[in-house]
Motif scaffolding. Structure first.
Motif: not given
Length: 239
Positions: A188-192, A196-199, A204-205
């Motif tokens: 997932s590290e390159h997907a978000f 984006a995660i905050s939204r 928020k994580r």
């Protein structure tokens, strides 16, 4: 000590689940397909920490190879904790999705579930104790653009698990699904990115693999004996 099998056990979430089950006193078979070296390294790490683990390699889409591997590891004692964690994604918008992208994702997640779970179910019934836990995804609940194949495969696992839970409930075997949201893994590290995660996530994580493993560990425990047929999403409040 109960024997546990974690398919896809060498990945980020799978490895955390293996460590948790070993910490809880189980002997863990760590499954891998092409990355047996990672599974062996994890098994060695667990043993050095005082746990019990061994690595095993087979292709969950190959019914014959899967049956042979399961026969070998159950020769002396049954698997009583099964975590179906093996899965892949091959994303594309549906109008442009190739047949092989659809088939491969379905094969690993859904047909792999059958190939591994079906041979192990009757021994659980005979011992009147078992835990079948399948790792799914929030995409199976909400859908996700570009993942019609992945969502279809994981959603089918929800229905299969609910039906199977009804068949084995009276035999002391529980069947549940864990559906993670965004988890901090290599996948997932390159997907978000952080924005984006905050939204997307009210907390928020991203979640941690260990948080998923803690839920799986509980569902595998005697304390979860009255929980079955459930899809439990761990997603930081996304839904």
């Amino acid at each position: 000590m109960k024997n546990a099998l974690v398919t896809g056990g060498s990945g980020g979430i799978g490895a955390a689940i293996c460590r948790r089950l070993a910490h809880d006193g189980h002997h863990v078979f760590i499954h891998a397909n092409s990355r047996i070296d990672k599974a062996e390294a994890l098994a060695s790490e667990i043993r050095e920490a005082g746990g019990s683990a061994a690595a095993i390699a087979f292709d969950v889409t190959d019914a014959t190879a899967t049956a042979a591997a399961l026969d070998a590891i159950t020769a002396e004692a049954p698997i009583q904790i099964l975590v179906n964690n093996a899965g892949i994604h091959d994303d594309a918008v549906f109008p442009g999705m190739r047949p092989d992208q659809w088939q491969r994702v379905i094969d690993v997640s859904l047909n792999g579930f059958f190939n591994v779970t079906q041979p192990l179910t009757l021994p659980m019934i005979r011992t009147r104790w078992g835990r079948i836990i399948t790792v799914s995804s929030i995409a199976a609940i909400t859908g996700n653009r570009g993942q019609v194949n992945y969502s279809a495969a994981k959603g089918a696992l929800h229905a299969a698990s609910k039906s199977l839970s009804l068949e084995v409930a009276s035999r002391g075997v529980t069947v549940n699904v864990v559906a993670p949201g965004i988890i901090d893994t290599a996948m997932s590290e390159h997907a978000f990115d952080a924005d984006a995660i905050s939204r997307m996530v009210p907390m928020k994580r991203a979640g941690q693999p260990e948080e998923v493993a803690d839920l799986v560990g509980f569902l595998a425990s005697p304390q979860a004996a009255y929980i079955t047929g459930q899809v439990i999403s761990i997603n930081g409040g996304m839904i």
